[in-house]
Structures are given as C-alpha cells and as structure tokens.
Design a protein around this motif. Sequence first.
Motif, short mmCIF file in Angstrom:
data_model
loop_
_atom_site.label_atom_id
_atom_site.label_comp_id
_atom_site.label_asym_id
_atom_site.label_seq_id
_atom_site.Cartn_x
_atom_site.Cartn_y
_atom_site.Cartn_z
N SER A 148 0.81 -1.23 0.00
CA SER A 148 0.00 0.00 0.00
C SER A 148 0.84 1.27 0.00
O SER A 148 0.31 2.36 -0.20
CB SER A 148 -0.92 0.02 1.22
OG SER A 148 -0.16 0.20 2.42
N PRO A 155 2.81 4.15 -1.39
CA PRO A 155 2.90 4.73 -2.74
C PRO A 155 4.31 4.65 -3.29
O PRO A 155 5.29 4.77 -2.58
CB PRO A 155 2.47 6.19 -2.52
CG PRO A 155 1.68 6.17 -1.26
CD PRO A 155 2.30 5.09 -0.41
N GLY A 156 4.39 4.45 -4.59
CA GLY A 156 5.70 4.32 -5.24
C GLY A 156 6.34 5.63 -5.60
O GLY A 156 7.50 5.68 -5.99
N ASN A 157 5.60 6.74 -5.48
CA ASN A 157 6.14 8.05 -5.88
C ASN A 157 5.97 9.06 -4.75
O ASN A 157 5.32 10.09 -4.91
CB ASN A 157 5.41 8.55 -7.14
CG ASN A 157 5.65 7.67 -8.34
OD1 ASN A 157 6.72 7.66 -8.92
ND2 ASN A 157 4.64 6.90 -8.72
N GLU A 203 1.46 14.10 -8.98
CA GLU A 203 1.53 12.88 -9.76
C GLU A 203 0.72 12.98 -11.05
O GLU A 203 -0.39 13.52 -11.06
CB GLU A 203 1.02 11.70 -8.92
CG GLU A 203 1.92 11.36 -7.74
CD GLU A 203 1.36 10.19 -6.95
OE1 GLU A 203 2.10 9.23 -6.72
OE2 GLU A 203 0.18 10.26 -6.57
N GLN A 261 1.50 7.88 -13.46
CA GLN A 261 2.03 7.45 -12.16
C GLN A 261 0.92 6.88 -11.28
O GLN A 261 1.11 5.87 -10.61
CB GLN A 261 2.71 8.63 -11.47
CG GLN A 261 3.99 9.08 -12.17
CD GLN A 261 4.52 10.39 -11.60
OE1 GLN A 261 3.74 11.26 -11.19
NE2 GLN A 261 5.83 10.53 -11.56
N GLU A 310 0.33 2.97 -9.73
CA GLU A 310 0.20 2.63 -8.32
C GLU A 310 -1.04 1.79 -8.04
O GLU A 310 -1.09 1.05 -7.04
CB GLU A 310 0.14 3.90 -7.47
CG GLU A 310 1.43 4.71 -7.50
CD GLU A 310 1.26 6.07 -6.83
OE1 GLU A 310 0.15 6.32 -6.28
OE2 GLU A 310 2.19 6.87 -6.86
N SER A 346 -0.78 -2.15 -7.43
CA SER A 346 -0.24 -2.49 -6.11
C SER A 346 -1.29 -2.25 -5.03
O SER A 346 -1.42 -3.03 -4.08
CB SER A 346 1.01 -1.65 -5.80
OG SER A 346 2.06 -2.00 -6.66
N PHE A 347 -2.04 -1.16 -5.20
CA PHE A 347 -3.09 -0.86 -4.23
C PHE A 347 -4.17 -1.94 -4.24
O PHE A 347 -4.65 -2.37 -3.18
CB PHE A 347 -3.71 0.50 -4.54
CG PHE A 347 -4.86 0.86 -3.64
CD1 PHE A 347 -4.65 1.32 -2.36
CD2 PHE A 347 -6.17 0.71 -4.08
CE1 PHE A 347 -5.71 1.65 -1.53
CE2 PHE A 347 -7.24 1.03 -3.26
CZ PHE A 347 -7.01 1.50 -1.98
#
Length: 218
Positions: free
Chosen positions: A167, A169-171, A177, A181, A185, A188-189
């Motif tokens: 959970s 965030p990748g950025n 964003e 982007q 995400e 993954s969420f």
Amino acid sequence: MENSYTYKSPQTLSKWVITFIIISLIFSIASIIGSMIEWNTYNQYSASDTFENLAPQDMAKVAAVAVGVHLPKTFFFIVSILIFLIWIYRVHQNGRALQLDGSIYAPGWSVAFYLIPLVNLVLPLLSLLHLHKGGAKRADIQKSEEPPKVWLIYAWWILFWSSYLLSIPGNLGAEEETFAQLKGEIPSFLASEVIYFIAGVFLIFIVKKVTKVQEKAA
C-alpha cells in the motif's frame, strides 16, 4: 508475588472487534471498486495529465470515491484497530489473571508492541502466540479434536504486513503525480486491498478462536 489481575470475559469485546472488522472489509471491497472507477477515469486522459486537467464531472466522480469510500474505509480501519487493541489488552490481562504457562506479556506492553516501530514487526506476533498457546494448554485443546490452529496467527501476520508494504505509494517524492504514475500505483493498491481482505478474514477467526480458548481455559 500476588496476582493483581482479574479475569473478565472477552466475549463482548470480541463481538465488537469482529463487527468493525467486517465493516472495514466491506469498505475494502468498495475501495477496490472505487479504484477501478478511478483507473477508468484516468484512462480517458493523456498519461502526462494531472488532476488539474480533469473535467468537472470526472473530478466530481473521483472526489465522490475519495469522500464516500476511501475516507470511511480509513475511519473504520482506525476504529477497528483501536477496538482490537482494547481486546488485546483484555485477553493479555486475562492471561495474567489465569496465570497461563509461557511468556504472557503485561497487558500494557502487549498493546505498546503494536505502536513501537521495528518492535511491531515481531513482538505482537510472539505475544499473541504465547498467549494463545498458554490458553490452549490450560484448556487442554491439544488433546481434543479442535487444535489451537496457531498457523492462522502466522498467516494473518504475514498477510497484514504484505498488504501494508504494497500500500506504500511508489512516488512519495513527486510534487504532483501524473495519471500515468497514479495508474501505475493502482495495481499495487488493488493487490494490497485483496491481501488486506484475506488478512481481515483470518483475523476474525483468530479473535473468535482466542476468545473461545480463553473462556474454556477460565
């Protein structure tokens, strides 16, 4: 040293914990649906676009998902955690009152373990395992047809932390964003939410099991 703890049935608390976990899981499902709606909305725009480029109707749609789904989910998640920690305190207090075998941690520490960084990676798991095994031994469940099922506790703990890590965030460093982007995400969420749901189901069984064992031990 005199035992200063008093046993109180955790049955009512366990019902409250399970109720709020179920509500949280319902919003988790809604959050998955909401994220798919957001995905479809972002797909209508260029990869470099941001929220400033959203049309009014799409902005209203994304805002509705955030306010109507994501915020209530966060609220009920927090409430379920608080009630769960109260339950943790109670069952550990009962463990001390029953003088169960094994390392039964003090009720205050059993809660604090969940709040201290790094410590919360291992000690909450060990604390609950020791408590459940001690209760199962006192209740003589190992020799019955209903085993302690400690694997549920291990599985829940692994799933919970897996969900948490997915959970993140990748950025985190991005000021604003882009939709590319954000769409990156969302998978993954979604994976995090699915694992969170499974972990929540496991936790319901754990709360019921630990409560039942402790009442039998008493």
